[in-house]
Design a protein around this motif. Structure first.
Motif, PDB file in Angstrom:
ATOM      1  N   ALA A  54      77.198  69.936  13.294  1.00 28.79           N
ATOM      2  CA  ALA A  54      76.727  69.535  14.620  1.00 28.79           C
ATOM      3  C   ALA A  54      77.701  68.569  15.292  1.00 28.79           C
ATOM      4  O   ALA A  54      77.985  68.698  16.496  1.00 28.79           O
ATOM      5  N   PRO A  55      78.287  67.580  14.593  1.00 26.96           N
ATOM      6  CA  PRO A  55      79.270  66.704  15.250  1.00 26.96           C
ATOM      7  C   PRO A  55      80.492  67.481  15.755  1.00 26.96           C
ATOM      8  O   PRO A  55      81.034  67.158  16.821  1.00 26.96           O
ATOM      9  N   GLN A  56      80.921  68.479  15.009  1.00 30.82           N
ATOM     10  CA  GLN A  56      82.062  69.269  15.467  1.00 30.82           C
ATOM     11  C   GLN A  56      81.709  70.047  16.732  1.00 30.82           C
ATOM     12  O   GLN A  56      82.512  70.143  17.672  1.00 30.82           O
ATOM     13  N   ALA A  57      80.503  70.619  16.778  1.00 26.02           N
ATOM     14  CA  ALA A  57      80.072  71.336  17.977  1.00 26.02           C
ATOM     15  C   ALA A  57      79.995  70.389  19.171  1.00 26.02           C
ATOM     16  O   ALA A  57      80.389  70.739  20.292  1.00 26.02           O
ATOM     17  N   ARG A  58      79.481  69.181  18.946  1.00 29.68           N
ATOM     18  CA  ARG A  58      79.397  68.205  20.045  1.00 29.68           C
ATOM     19  C   ARG A  58      80.783  67.824  20.540  1.00 29.68           C
ATOM     20  O   ARG A  58      80.981  67.609  21.747  1.00 29.68           O
TER      21      ARG A  58
END
Length: 317
Positions: A54-58
């Motif tokens: 999720a942090p990479q997608a954000r």
């Protein structure tokens, strides 16, 4: 097969640098997924979670490489809740739309079908031509002048051939005779299931003396074919007379047991049989005990017959 394409200068683009290598790996993998499944830049949330975090997608959303639902970019479609969309997926024609890919696939399929049809027509035409060339009628040969002409007086055209006495046989046909098996060659015996009785086998000089060897070999479980030339039959007959059936069978049994692959022809044993020597007669009276071997009996009989012949011719017995 569609491709997911990126600019060759993207490695140093500020968005790529700001996202970092891990997020860019997620970007590339999800872009390839979109190209393969023709989602036109839409990245399902489940796929994003499978290939990254999720942090990479954000990060991708923050630097502007992806959009979330409700974004304000006029050039990109709105994804469903939980999904993402690649920013400017079709910019500059880098990536193909679903319609373009499907049209390309349809065109390729049609071209392949036309190619197969053309190849099939060519093959059928060649086959038809070959059939025509090999089965042309006689009338076409006459028109082309290729059919040889024969005079009406040729032998066999109006009666019996002077050479053969057969109706309709020309001298040229009469000179063609079937192949004759040389008298020194013996045809191979039929398979065991259809073997003829020994009395029906083609007569060969000395074959009656060899038949007991054939029977003895079969009785010992050594079932082989017996195909020899005329001279080889004579060599085998001489070996039978010189050594005797029992010694020949014993030698064959030893060779049979030592063979890696069981022999299928009696030729396997012939050289060894020819090389066997007759057993020596006992030199000391009383040294030999027991009944004489068949070879010794045979030699004794032959010596008696030879003595009688010499006496009949006036010689010294």
């Amino acid at each position: 097969m569609p491709w997911f394409k990126i600019d060759d200068a993207s490695h140093s683009h500020p968005k790529f640098v700001a996202a970092g290598n891990a997020a860019i790996g997620l970007f590339v993998r999800c872009g390839a997924y979109s190209a393969q499944h023709l989602t036109e830049g839409i990245v399902p949330g489940v796929i994003a979670g499978l290939y990254g975090t999720a942090p990479q997608a954000r990060k991708l959303v923050k630097v502007g490489l992806w959009h979330e639902p409700g974004h304000d970019c006029p050039r990109c479609p709105q994804p469903k809740p939980g999904d993402y969309v690649v920013h400017d997926f079709f910019e500059g024609g880098r990536n193909a739309t679903r319609a373009q890919v499907e049209a390309s696939r349809k065109g390729a399929a049609e071209r392949a079908a036309k190619s197969r049809q053309a190849r099939k027509r060519t093959e059928n035409a060649n086959e038809s031509k070959n059939i025509h060339d090999t089965t042309g009628d006689d009338s076409s040969a006459d028109r082309d002048g290729n059919e040889p002409q024969f005079p009406d007086s040729a032998a066999g055209q109006g009666g019996l051939s002077h050479r053969t006495g057969l109706p309709g046989v020309t001298p040229a046909q009469a000179t063609s005779t079937p192949y004759q098996v040389p008298p020194t060659e013996v045809p191979p015996p039929p398979p065991p299931s259809a073997a003829k009785p020994a009395a029906e086998v083609a007569p060969v000089s000395g074959r009656g003396e060899i038949q007991p060897l054939i029977d003895a070999m079969g009785a010992r479980g050594m079932r082989v074919t017996w195909t020899f030339s005329g001279s080889e039959w004579l060599d085998l007959r001489d070996a039978v007379r010189r050594v005797g059936i029992n010694d020949l069978v014993d030698y064959a049994a030893r060779s049979w047991q030592a063979a890696r692959d069981k022999p299928h022809s009696a030729r396997y044993f012939l050289r060894g049989w020819i090389g066997l020597q007759a057993p020596a007669a006992p030199s000391t009276p009383g040294a030999f005990t027991g009944p004489p071997s068949p070879a010794q009996t045979y030699l004794t009989e032959m010596q008696a017959i030879a003595a009688e012949l010499r006496a009949a011719e006036g010689g010294t017995p």
